[in-house]
Design a protein around this motif. Structure first.
Motif, short mmCIF file in Angstrom:
data_model
loop_
_atom_site.label_atom_id
_atom_site.label_comp_id
_atom_site.label_asym_id
_atom_site.label_seq_id
_atom_site.Cartn_x
_atom_site.Cartn_y
_atom_site.Cartn_z
N THR A 178 0.85 -1.19 0.00
CA THR A 178 0.00 0.00 0.00
C THR A 178 0.89 1.23 0.00
O THR A 178 1.93 1.27 0.65
CB THR A 178 -0.94 0.03 1.22
OG1 THR A 178 -0.20 -0.14 2.42
CG2 THR A 178 -1.98 -1.07 1.12
N PHE A 179 0.46 2.24 -0.75
CA PHE A 179 1.20 3.48 -0.89
C PHE A 179 0.26 4.65 -0.65
O PHE A 179 -0.92 4.58 -0.98
CB PHE A 179 1.78 3.62 -2.31
CG PHE A 179 2.63 2.47 -2.76
CD1 PHE A 179 4.02 2.52 -2.66
CD2 PHE A 179 2.06 1.34 -3.32
CE1 PHE A 179 4.81 1.47 -3.09
CE2 PHE A 179 2.85 0.28 -3.75
CZ PHE A 179 4.22 0.35 -3.64
N GLY A 180 0.78 5.73 -0.09
CA GLY A 180 0.01 6.96 0.01
C GLY A 180 -1.08 6.97 1.05
O GLY A 180 -2.03 7.73 0.93
N LEU A 181 -0.97 6.16 2.10
CA LEU A 181 -1.98 6.18 3.16
C LEU A 181 -2.03 7.57 3.80
O LEU A 181 -3.09 8.03 4.22
CB LEU A 181 -1.67 5.10 4.20
CG LEU A 181 -2.83 4.59 5.04
CD1 LEU A 181 -3.87 3.91 4.17
CD2 LEU A 181 -2.35 3.64 6.12
N HIS A 182 -0.87 8.20 3.92
CA HIS A 182 -0.80 9.60 4.35
C HIS A 182 -0.63 10.47 3.11
O HIS A 182 0.36 10.37 2.39
CB HIS A 182 0.36 9.81 5.32
CG HIS A 182 0.11 9.21 6.66
ND1 HIS A 182 1.12 8.77 7.50
CD2 HIS A 182 -1.05 8.96 7.33
CE1 HIS A 182 0.60 8.30 8.62
NE2 HIS A 182 -0.72 8.40 8.53
N ALA A 183 -1.59 11.34 2.88
CA ALA A 183 -1.72 12.02 1.59
C ALA A 183 -0.52 12.88 1.24
O ALA A 183 -0.14 12.98 0.08
CB ALA A 183 -2.99 12.87 1.61
N ARG A 184 0.08 13.55 2.22
CA ARG A 184 1.15 14.51 1.93
C ARG A 184 2.49 13.84 1.65
O ARG A 184 3.45 14.52 1.29
CB ARG A 184 1.30 15.48 3.10
CG ARG A 184 1.80 14.84 4.38
CD ARG A 184 1.71 15.80 5.52
NE ARG A 184 2.08 15.21 6.80
CZ ARG A 184 1.63 15.64 7.98
NH1 ARG A 184 0.77 16.65 8.01
NH2 ARG A 184 2.01 15.08 9.10
N GLU A 185 2.59 12.55 1.83
CA GLU A 185 3.83 11.83 1.56
C GLU A 185 3.84 11.50 0.07
O GLU A 185 3.26 10.53 -0.37
CB GLU A 185 3.92 10.60 2.45
CG GLU A 185 3.94 10.98 3.94
CD GLU A 185 3.78 9.80 4.88
OE1 GLU A 185 3.77 8.64 4.39
OE2 GLU A 185 3.65 10.03 6.09
N LEU A 186 4.53 12.33 -0.68
CA LEU A 186 4.38 12.34 -2.14
C LEU A 186 5.09 11.19 -2.84
O LEU A 186 4.63 10.71 -3.88
CB LEU A 186 4.89 13.67 -2.70
CG LEU A 186 4.22 14.94 -2.16
CD1 LEU A 186 4.77 16.17 -2.88
CD2 LEU A 186 2.70 14.87 -2.30
N ALA A 187 6.22 10.75 -2.33
CA ALA A 187 7.06 9.80 -3.06
C ALA A 187 6.49 8.38 -3.17
O ALA A 187 6.65 7.74 -4.22
CB ALA A 187 8.46 9.74 -2.45
#
Length: 669
Positions: A178-187
């Motif tokens: 899973t990627f991007g669970l926290h929206a501001r973590e762009l990479a």
């Protein structure tokens, strides 16, 4: 919230994202790359140290994946298997983007938007129907229909023999990302989609990638929080900590009916058609999973970035979707509990437990493992640490382990604790980079090359994550023509170590044993090395190895062997050789594979790189660069036979001049 309000909020979010610019990431169409392809030099073989440093930088950039070219029409197989793909929407996507996926604007232009990522996903599925498919995972709070990209071989792609005649193997290991669970973590989402592009492009070209897709499944939820990400895309600086973190659930602060009870940028305001403003406070999705929900490291206030929500998972469709998907993906026989928020796991899972889960975040350059809810050791800490250290050996991160000095902080309700505590999965968090809104230069040069192989290793061991990482790792794997019988045999040279990838090293490549001592799984001797030719140890037929080379005599944690493999019975064309090392505790490590070519005279074919070309291979401690007239046994491994070798190790430049072999020994495939 009514459906109409849902629809209005979703539409406004999408409209507010319209200012995001579209930029072409990689203009050339995706194609099956030539394994001999290298960078072309415009200068002679001799160069200064400054030029060599520039070259090493250029090489990293050269590994970027081209955009995928869609077939002109979807095939009948694609239409039947993927109803969402048809000729009309394929043409519309091509006309709209012309292979230019939508990206964020300004300094974050290397990152695809949610829309750009999903366009890429559909293009991958259309271009590689035997490798990729889409699975529904449900809707987000604002109604975004999210998808999981599933990568695994189904059928005899590129002439590669699959694990079964149908190409489907129920025993395949499963890696869930899973990627991007926290929206501001762009990479993280961009890392995921680029790795997906790399995998499908490398199938049939890179034997190691091919075996991973043949014997495992990779499930990628590239935007686990699509609503929140669209807020972050529109305004990356919004939020308590330089960006929106949570989902888009419009919980009122402190249970009130709409008054702004929070200060600063704790809420995101959407102006409704009637002119009134709806405030979104959101939930931290990585504090909303049921295992030990509501404990330390989570907040009861909607104003806080780590707001846990009013209850676990059920009000947050993004969390419920991940849970449901994982429960269906991993074996029910090893699952112990579902939504129990109080029971604590005390008995370890056995070594036959399967499945790996990685939640990719930013930042910190660490790999975390359960527990997160409390600083105490988990029942499977030795097994989890074995895999954690292997991950870190690939991406250069440091392990974070509960119950040890390296523990970061409590985070009750996190993904890892649920996946491990409830489903028995070997669960980890990758914190990539050093900034949540990572600059593009660092992302391209460090995050991409450092994490591809770590993720690949996770897929390799997913069929036995509590067992395989305890085994030895192949540290050198070279193929060349036999010196004794060059017309009838191929030389296979293998080095394996039980300790090498258990060591945590600093930037200079020196082991930090005072803080990260050698873990028990790295203390065994290498007892044997297995060699398979056109077979794989995971084949359902349980094939016997071509050769088993015992190493019991020297009794060492690191061993090297060489064996000649006869080629007189091999037909012309591409073949595969796979190797696996076993230690004295009978743990077999991860399998490594390479392709090799046999000519019409049944001879092993050497690979050549001319004097005006470069080749590089990323190593643990820097970049290897090869230039001058060079003969390579396999381009994939960049095994140096002759030429000039340059190794960057911190600020030290070490040069080696290898003995030059007769050019006639090199043959162009």
């Amino acid at each position: 919230m009514t459906y109409l309000t849902h629809l209005v909020l979703s539409t406004l979010l999408l409209l507010s994202s319209a200012s995001v610019s579209s930029q072409e990431e990689h203009p050339s169409p995706m194609h099956k790359s030539d394994p001999d392809q290298t960078l072309v030099s415009t200068k002679g073989a001799e160069s200064t140290a400054e030029e060599d440093q520039k070259f090493a930088t250029e090489v990293v950039a050269a590994h970027q994946v081209d955009a995928i070219e869609l077939p002109s029409k979807a095939t009948k197989h694609e239409k039947n298997q993927h109803p969402e793909i048809n000729d009309d929407n394929t043409k519309q996507r091509k006309k709209k983007h012309k292979h230019k996926y939508e990206h964020m604007k300004g300094e974050y232009s290397c990152y695809r938007t949610v829309a750009g990522t999903m366009d890429t996903v559909y293009d991958i599925v259309a271009a590689y129907p035997n490798l990729a498919k889409i699975s529904d995972i449900g809707k987000s709070y604002l109604g975004f229909e999210n998808k999981v990209l599933v990568l695994t071989s189904r059928g005899n792609e590129n002439g590669r023999r699959s694990s079964t005649s149908s190409g489907d193997n129920t025993d395949k290991g499963k890696l869930f990302l899973t990627f991007g669970l926290h929206a501001r973590e762009l990479a993280p989402p961009e890392l995921g989609i680029r790795w997906a592009e790399h995998l499908v492009k490398s199938y049939g070209v890179d034997a190691d990638v091919t075996q991973v897709l043949d014997y495992s499944e990779i499930h990628m939820l590239l935007h686990a929080n699509p609503d929140g990400r669209q807020i972050a895309e529109k305004n990356p600086s919004l939020g308590n900590d330089y960006g929106w973190r949570k989902n888009a659930h419009d919980y009122p602060p402190n249970g009130s009916d709409g008054g702004n009870g929070c200060s600063g940028d704790s809420a995101y305001g959407i102006t409704n058609p009637d002119g009134n403003e709806t405030l979104i406070y959101g939930v931290d999705l990585n504090r909303n999973f049921p295992y030990q929900w509501g404990g330390e490291g989570s907040s009861s206030s909607p104003c806080d970035d780590n707001y846990k929500g009013p209850s676990p998972y059920s009000p947050e469709p993004e969390v419920a979707a991940i849970m449901d998907y994982a429960k269906a993906l991993f074996p029910q026989s090893q699952q112990r509990r579902d939504d129990d928020t109080e029971s604590i796991l005390t008995e370890p899972y056995d070594e036959e437990t399967t499945g790996v889960y990685v939640d990719v975040h930013a930042s910190g350059k660490v790999v975390g493992q359960p527990w997160y809810y409390k600083n105490v050791t988990a029942p499977n800490t030795p097994e989890l640490m074995a895999l954690n250290h292997k991950f870190c050996s690939y991406n250069g991160h440091k392990p974070v382990v509960s119950g040890y000095d390296s523990f970061w902080y409590e985070a009750a309700g996190a993904t890892d604790d649920y996946m491990y505590g409830s489903l028995g999965v070997a669960a980890f968090t990758f914190e990539v980079g050093h900034d949540q809104a990572e600059n593009c230069n660092y992302f391209e040069k460090e995050i991409i090359p450092n994490n591809f192989n770590a993720l690949l290793y996770g897929a390799k061991v997913s069929r036995g994550p509590f067992r395989i990482p305890k085994g030895p790792d192949v540290t050198r794997f070279a193929l060349s023509r036999s010196l004794e019988d060059p017309d009838n045999a191929m030389r296979v040279e293998v080095a394996a170590s039980d300790v090498h990838r258990t060591l945590i090293k600093d930037k200079r490549g020196v082991a930090i044993q005072d803080k990260y001592p050698v873990i028990p799984s790295g203390l065994q001797n290498v007892s044997s090395i297995l060699v398979f030719v056109d077979e794989h140890p995971y084949d359902n037929s349980n094939p016997l190895p071509y050769a088993t080379i015992g190493t019991e005599i020297s009794q060492s944690a690191t061993e090297s062997i060489a064996i000649d493999v006869g080629t007189s019975t091999l037909v012309k064309g591409q073949h595969t050789v796979c190797v696996q090392a076993v230690d004295s505790a009978s743990y077999g490590g991860a399998v490594n594979c390479q392709y090799f070519t046999i000519d019409s005279n049944h001879r092993f074919v050497m690979k050549c790189v001319d004097s005006d070309k470069y080749f590089s291979l990323r190593k643990d401690t820097g970049s290897w660069a090869v230039r001058a007239k060079t003969c390579l046994s396999t381009v994939d491994e960049a095994e140096l036979i002759c030429g000039r070798r340059v190794k960057y190790l911190g600020d030290t430049l070490v040069k080696d001049i290898c003995p030059l072999r007769c050019e006639s020994e090199c043959e162009t495939n």
